[in-house]
Scaffold this motif. Structure first.
Motif, short mmCIF file in Angstrom:
data_model
loop_
_atom_site.label_atom_id
_atom_site.label_comp_id
_atom_site.label_asym_id
_atom_site.label_seq_id
_atom_site.Cartn_x
_atom_site.Cartn_y
_atom_site.Cartn_z
N THR A 224 5.16 -16.40 -0.21
CA THR A 224 5.55 -15.84 0.85
C THR A 224 4.56 -16.21 1.98
N ALA A 225 3.19 -15.96 1.70
CA ALA A 225 2.14 -16.25 2.83
C ALA A 225 2.01 -17.80 3.08
N TRP A 226 2.34 -18.42 2.10
CA TRP A 226 2.25 -19.88 2.49
C TRP A 226 3.65 -20.46 3.38
N ASP A 227 4.61 -20.00 3.22
CA ASP A 227 6.02 -19.94 3.87
C ASP A 227 5.97 -19.33 5.39
N GLY A 228 4.67 -18.55 5.86
CA GLY A 228 4.56 -18.02 6.90
C GLY A 228 5.11 -16.55 7.11
N ARG A 229 5.26 -15.77 5.97
CA ARG A 229 5.90 -14.62 6.13
C ARG A 229 4.76 -13.62 5.43
N HIS A 230 4.84 -12.31 5.74
CA HIS A 230 3.95 -11.41 5.05
C HIS A 230 4.55 -10.68 3.98
N PRO A 231 3.79 -10.71 2.73
CA PRO A 231 4.40 -10.08 1.54
C PRO A 231 4.14 -8.66 1.63
N ASP A 232 5.53 -8.12 1.06
CA ASP A 232 5.34 -6.52 0.93
C ASP A 232 4.39 -6.19 -0.07
N ARG A 233 4.52 -6.84 -1.01
CA ARG A 233 3.51 -6.58 -2.25
C ARG A 233 2.57 -7.69 -2.40
N PRO A 234 1.26 -7.66 -1.65
CA PRO A 234 0.50 -8.62 -1.75
C PRO A 234 -0.28 -8.85 -2.96
N PHE A 235 -0.87 -10.06 -3.15
CA PHE A 235 -1.73 -10.21 -4.41
C PHE A 235 -3.19 -9.87 -3.53
N VAL A 236 -3.84 -8.85 -4.03
CA VAL A 236 -5.05 -8.42 -3.84
C VAL A 236 -6.44 -8.71 -4.27
N LEU A 237 -7.41 -9.35 -3.70
CA LEU A 237 -8.58 -9.58 -4.48
C LEU A 237 -9.44 -8.67 -4.19
N LEU A 238 -9.76 -7.78 -5.09
CA LEU A 238 -10.55 -6.65 -4.97
C LEU A 238 -12.05 -6.82 -5.55
N VAL A 239 -13.03 -6.14 -4.80
CA VAL A 239 -14.23 -5.92 -5.59
C VAL A 239 -14.90 -4.48 -5.27
N GLN A 240 -15.29 -4.01 -6.51
CA GLN A 240 -15.91 -2.83 -6.40
C GLN A 240 -17.74 -2.79 -6.84
N PRO A 241 -18.40 -3.23 -5.72
CA PRO A 241 -19.78 -3.83 -6.20
C PRO A 241 -20.57 -2.47 -6.47
N SER A 242 -20.36 -1.30 -5.73
CA SER A 242 -21.08 -0.45 -5.88
C SER A 242 -21.08 0.24 -7.51
N LEU A 243 -20.04 0.02 -8.18
CA LEU A 243 -20.20 0.49 -9.66
C LEU A 243 -21.51 -0.01 -10.25
N PHE A 244 -22.02 -1.19 -9.86
CA PHE A 244 -22.94 -1.95 -10.76
C PHE A 244 -24.28 -2.20 -9.67
N ASP A 245 -24.06 -1.89 -8.48
CA ASP A 245 -25.22 -2.08 -7.43
C ASP A 245 -25.30 -0.75 -6.73
N PRO A 246 -26.23 0.11 -7.16
CA PRO A 246 -26.28 1.40 -6.16
C PRO A 246 -26.77 1.32 -4.91
N THR A 247 -27.44 -0.06 -4.67
CA THR A 247 -27.93 -0.01 -3.18
C THR A 247 -27.00 -0.06 -2.24
N ARG A 248 -25.64 -0.32 -2.62
CA ARG A 248 -24.61 -0.54 -1.63
C ARG A 248 -23.99 0.56 -1.06
N SER A 249 -24.38 1.92 -1.27
CA SER A 249 -23.59 3.12 -1.06
C SER A 249 -24.36 4.31 -1.14
N PRO A 250 -24.23 5.39 -0.41
CA PRO A 250 -24.98 6.66 -0.77
C PRO A 250 -24.64 7.23 -2.29
N LYS A 251 -25.57 7.78 -2.99
CA LYS A 251 -25.26 8.39 -4.09
C LYS A 251 -23.87 9.13 -4.35
N GLY A 252 -23.14 8.80 -5.18
CA GLY A 252 -21.86 9.21 -5.44
C GLY A 252 -20.76 8.68 -4.73
#
Length: 428
Positions: free
Chosen positions: A283-311
């Motif tokens: 859909t994206a390649w063909d120039g349209r916006h997907p209703d259910r996009p493929f999302v590449l997600l990263v949650q770095p603060s689970l493993f690197d506490p320097t990324r966010s305040p405690k909790g």
């Protein structure tokens, strides 16, 4: 940068670096001695599915296969020999086309699998939903339709590196990679000048070699008046691909994934089945916006506490959108995450959004939001930006291109600059 709120450190661009930790060039630099520390989560990648299920890419090929049911043997047969040969493969793949290759038999074994489409390979080798989904998510990084060539190669490379070296994150954020490179350069007597707009190569001081870390569009702007017409036309015909819409979030707690396995990896592929991911990317390649996009997600603060305040926690996410899109995909991205993590939206404290247009505004090399420096299909994989014996050179003596618009293309690996520098050294 603190894109959302004070104390929340977000990666503006790249976040996870399998090619960085395995790059033949970066390995020469001992960047750890200049402050770079890699964090390896317990698993490189998790791919959630509906009904609270998830597929895990483990460092071990065997353990990954155990989670794939009847496809275990097929997965082992595909990945085990390739992962064992990664160091040799990297020497031939992370650079320009070399004839003959350094390791022809190893490269041929990879090529027989990689030359086709990701969807074709997944449906041919695997019978089950889990293995097909896992491979589709890895191939989705290509920004190509999963039915297109050579999308299978991207899925294979990311799977191989997951097993061979992992998918690490830098402690403190991706800026730490640039900081370590800068410290190393300074230790060699190098100088870095920033905040200086260069409108033409004529603005630069005299030098034997000028290496431009830009795409063909900017090279035309900088040096087009000194390049021959035939080469200019080649650069003008260079093709750019889909863009990205990026969403950064500050959370009041970790993402409440239904599948507990999703807490084992920094990287989570949110998109569901092979069929769903394939439809979204097409859909994206063909120039349209997907209703259910493929999302590449990263949650770095689970493993690197320097990324966010405690909790608290940070989330980095993007999806592919049409080239030059200015559409806000926040709702679609959050709905996909909520699908696999009910209650996720309730934990959002603040957001930062960047459309494809805004990505290009941030970095003009992201033409139309294309973060790969141009389409990476068969026609532009090894011949980017044009067909030349040395793709990093230009017809203008002393002028070189060293961006991701040269082989091996996008990714944090430094190999484009490495080979451009080697070309300049040979010339001089």
């Amino acid at each position: 940068a603190e894109l959302t709120s004070p104390g929340f450190a977000h990666d503006i661009c790249s976040a996870v670096h399998p090619l960085g930790v395995s790059s033949p060039f970066f390995r020469e630099l001992a960047l750890e001695e200049h402050g770079l520390e890699w964090i390896h989560p317990p698993a490189p990648l998790v791919h959630p599915l509906d009904q609270g299920r998830a597929v895990v890419l483990e460092r071990s090929v065997e353990r990954t296969g155990e989670g794939l049911g009847s496809d275990a043997a097929a997965y082992r047969g595909l990945m085990k020999p390739l992962a064992a040969d990664w160091d040799m493969l990297a020497q031939d793949m992370l650079g320009p086309l070399r004839l003959p290759p350094r390791h022809p038999f190893v490269l041929a074994r990879f090529g027989l699998r990689a030359i086709g489409s990701a969807r074709g390979l997944a449906e041919r080798l695997f019978d089950g939903e889990r293995a097909r989904a896992l491979f589709a998510g890895m191939a989705g990084h290509s920004m190509l339709p999963l039915e297109g060539l050579p999308s299978a190669a991207f899925g294979l490379v990311l799977g191989i590196t997951g097993h061979a070296v992992g998918w690490p994150i830098p402690r403190g954020g991706s800026q730490r990679i640039a900081d370590a490179l800068a410290r190393y350069l300074h230790s060699l007597g190098g100088e870095i000048v920033t905040d200086t707009l260069v409108k033409s190569i004529d603005d630069l001081p005299s030098a034997s070699a000028i290496l431009c870390d830009v795409t063909p569009r900017q090279l035309l702007s900088l040096a087009g008046h000194r390049l021959p017409a035939r080469y200019r036309r080649r650069l003008e015909n260079y093709r750019y691909g889909p863009g990205v819409f990026k969403l950064d979030m500050a959370l009041d707690g970790p993402i409440p994934w239904q599948a507990e396995a999703c807490t084992r990896a920094a990287t989570v592929h949110v998109g569901g089945t092979l069929e769903e991911i394939s439809a979204a990317e097409r859909t994206a390649w063909d120039g349209r916006h997907p209703d259910r996009p493929f999302v590449l997600l990263v949650q770095p603060s689970l493993f690197d506490p320097t990324r966010s305040p405690k909790g608290k926690h940070t989330v980095w996410a993007y999806c592919h959108v049409p080239h030059g899109s200015d559409v806000d995909m926040t709702e679609q991205i959050e709905a996909q995450i909520e699908r696999f993590a009910p209650g996720f939206r309730d934990r959002i404290l603040a957001r930062s959004v960047m459309s494809a247009v805004e990505m290009e505004r941030y970095n003009p090399n992201y033409v139309g939001g294309d973060i790969n420096g141009g389409v990476q299909d068969l026609a532009q994989l090894f011949t980017r930006p044009s067909l030349r014996r040395v793709p990093y050179s230009t017809p203008l003596k002393g002028l070189y291109l060293c961006s991701s618009s040269t082989p091996p293309g996008g990714g944090v690996h430094g190999m484009c600059g490495y080979f451009a520098a080697r070309a300049a050294l040979r010339d001089f």
